[in-house]
Design a protein around this motif. Sequence first.
Motif, PDB file in Angstrom:
ATOM      1  N   UNK A 157       0.847  -1.185   0.000  1.00 43.06           N
ATOM      2  CA  UNK A 157       0.000   0.000   0.000  1.00 43.06           C
ATOM      3  C   UNK A 157       0.885   1.239   0.000  1.00 43.06           C
ATOM      4  N   UNK A 158       0.426   2.348  -0.602  1.00 40.70           N
ATOM      5  CA  UNK A 158       1.180   3.601  -0.476  1.00 40.70           C
ATOM      6  C   UNK A 158       1.266   4.009   0.995  1.00 40.70           C
ATOM      7  N   UNK A 159       2.219   4.855   1.290  1.00 32.77           N
ATOM      8  CA  UNK A 159       2.314   5.426   2.630  1.00 32.77           C
ATOM      9  C   UNK A 159       1.890   6.885   2.563  1.00 32.77           C
ATOM     10  N   UNK A 160       1.214   7.363   3.612  1.00 28.53           N
ATOM     11  CA  UNK A 160       0.721   8.734   3.633  1.00 28.53           C
ATOM     12  C   UNK A 160       1.484   9.529   4.694  1.00 28.53           C
ATOM     13  N   UNK A 161       2.035  10.673   4.269  1.00 26.09           N
ATOM     14  CA  UNK A 161       2.856  11.513   5.155  1.00 26.09           C
ATOM     15  C   UNK A 161       2.114  12.818   5.397  1.00 26.09           C
ATOM     16  N   UNK A 162       1.622  13.013   6.613  1.00 25.76           N
ATOM     17  CA  UNK A 162       0.851  14.205   6.972  1.00 25.76           C
ATOM     18  C   UNK A 162       1.609  15.027   8.003  1.00 25.76           C
ATOM     19  N   UNK A 163       1.223  16.284   8.123  1.00 27.27           N
ATOM     20  CA  UNK A 163       1.835  17.159   9.122  1.00 27.27           C
ATOM     21  C   UNK A 163       1.311  16.803  10.508  1.00 27.27           C
ATOM     22  N   UNK A 164       2.214  16.687  11.442  1.00 25.39           N
ATOM     23  CA  UNK A 164       1.821  16.410  12.822  1.00 25.39           C
ATOM     24  C   UNK A 164       1.098  17.620  13.402  1.00 25.39           C
ATOM     25  N   UNK A 165      -0.102  17.396  13.928  1.00 29.17           N
ATOM     26  CA  UNK A 165      -0.894  18.477  14.495  1.00 29.17           C
ATOM     27  C   UNK A 165      -0.525  18.684  15.962  1.00 29.17           C
ATOM     28  N   UNK A 166      -0.719  19.907  16.463  1.00 32.10           N
ATOM     29  CA  UNK A 166      -0.342  20.212  17.845  1.00 32.10           C
ATOM     30  C   UNK A 166      -1.151  19.391  18.840  1.00 32.10           C
ATOM     31  N   UNK A 167      -2.408  19.140  18.505  1.00 32.88           N
ATOM     32  CA  UNK A 167      -3.266  18.341  19.363  1.00 32.88           C
ATOM     33  C   UNK A 167      -3.140  16.873  18.961  1.00 32.88           C
ATOM     34  N   UNK A 168      -2.593  16.043  19.844  1.00 30.25           N
ATOM     35  CA  UNK A 168      -2.379  14.630  19.520  1.00 30.25           C
ATOM     36  C   UNK A 168      -3.686  13.920  19.203  1.00 30.25           C
ATOM     37  N   UNK A 169      -4.798  14.410  19.756  1.00 33.21           N
ATOM     38  CA  UNK A 169      -6.081  13.768  19.489  1.00 33.21           C
ATOM     39  C   UNK A 169      -6.487  13.904  18.019  1.00 33.21           C
ATOM     40  N   UNK A 170      -6.033  15.000  17.358  1.00 30.84           N
ATOM     41  CA  UNK A 170      -6.325  15.174  15.930  1.00 30.84           C
ATOM     42  C   UNK A 170      -5.609  14.114  15.120  1.00 30.84           C
ATOM     43  N   UNK A 171      -4.360  13.833  15.451  1.00 32.99           N
ATOM     44  CA  UNK A 171      -3.615  12.777  14.763  1.00 32.99           C
ATOM     45  C   UNK A 171      -4.304  11.426  14.942  1.00 32.99           C
ATOM     46  N   UNK A 172      -4.741  11.152  16.172  1.00 33.97           N
ATOM     47  CA  UNK A 172      -5.421   9.886  16.456  1.00 33.97           C
ATOM     48  C   UNK A 172      -6.734   9.788  15.689  1.00 33.97           C
ATOM     49  N   UNK A 173      -7.461  10.923  15.598  1.00 32.00           N
ATOM     50  CA  UNK A 173      -8.741  10.928  14.891  1.00 32.00           C
ATOM     51  C   UNK A 173      -8.548  10.655  13.403  1.00 32.00           C
TER      52      UNK A 173
END
Length: 439
Positions: A157-173
């Motif tokens: 599968x491709x890998x997706x590289x996103x910007x880490x958000x300040x709120x860790x809950x956003x990353x988890x969501x």
Amino acid sequence: GDESQSRVMNARHPHVLVDLNGWTAGHAMGALVYRPAPLVINYMGFAGSTGAEFVDFAAFDPIAAPPEHASSFSERLLFLPRSYFVTDFLRADFSSVGEERAGGDGGKAAALREARRAEGLDTDAVLLCNHDQGYKIDPHRFSSWVHIGRRKVGAMLPQMWLLEQEDASTNAALRMAAGMEVGDRIVFAPKVAVRAHVRRIRLCQLALDTATIGAHTTAANYLWARVPVVTLPGQHVMSRVAASLLLALARDSHSTGGDSAGAAIAATIARTEDDYIAVARALVRGARRAADEDGGGAGDGVNARTGGGAGRRCSGGKRTDRASGMYVHIRQCLCAATEPLDAFSAPRHTLGGARSVLWDEGSSRSTSITPPDSVGNTASTAASGPAVFDTGRWVRDWERALVLTVDLRLATSSSRQGDALRGAGAERGAGGFSIVVSS
């Protein structure tokens, strides 16, 4: 207060005030109410209409703000001849990472894999990227990304590289919304300095634009990094900036590299959401096959040869697969279009044929203005390379646009504004024309 700030602006006796903030944080709209200059232009910082009667013009281009959208603006539209969104080569890093990405040479391929490991990325997967702030990622577009990321290319599968958000809950969501299969393939990139960021995103193979609020500076960064950007322009400026940049590159590439060069870059602009997914999937397949043909795993199939002077070019070698050929051709065109040694070499990059346009909503037509020779209009040369990122040329376009705006406004202005503008015209002849930029 606002009035005192306006007096400070007016103390410089500006003829034209260019506001770079609009309604963004730290804005000076309250001061503009007092009319510190005869003409006020909204530009760059606020991607849309201010809705303010004390702002006369909004400076965009016909892609970011199509003429048929003029009724949505309280300002008159001032169209710059290329993309309105200016950027410069100082954001780019043309050092070793670009060479390491070639993939044809064993040492360079190893360096690429090491660079990926350092970022916590797979060494062999196709890398999809978006480094926008989390508020730009809407559920509908994110669903499209999941559809793209769910389809295997080769055995992975491709890998997706996103910007880490300040709120860790956003990353988890985001991981949760992607589902287990795709969510486990998401890697979050920490924030770093701009130059370091542009350097690291050259590891990307394809950038995916957001929807309602699209990529602006982020899109420019990807293009400087020679990464293809898939975008779908919407109905408002905020969603059309990436398309503006891509089409400006496509027009310049068409003029210097022929039909196929311009068409290759423009091919990443989708027409519908289904088309967005289809274009991205095709480029993912092309990136995978190009890397496999070169034996470089995660490479992009493009070699950046760093010869001296204008000799630097991008080469993709011979391609046997149509998908890889299309992907590599797009990368080659981006490589040539963001070449700083070409874009900043005068007089090879001249202003011939550039036009500024004022849109007249009342008559439902645009007035296209060819700048006079006295402003420096010279014939362009067929040998000149793409220069959408040529800051020097952009500045000269701006100078023309502002001067012509004042000249044309003289015919319709009266009272205090008209008197001030007439004074501006007289002073300009003596070298006294004044433009103030408020940021």
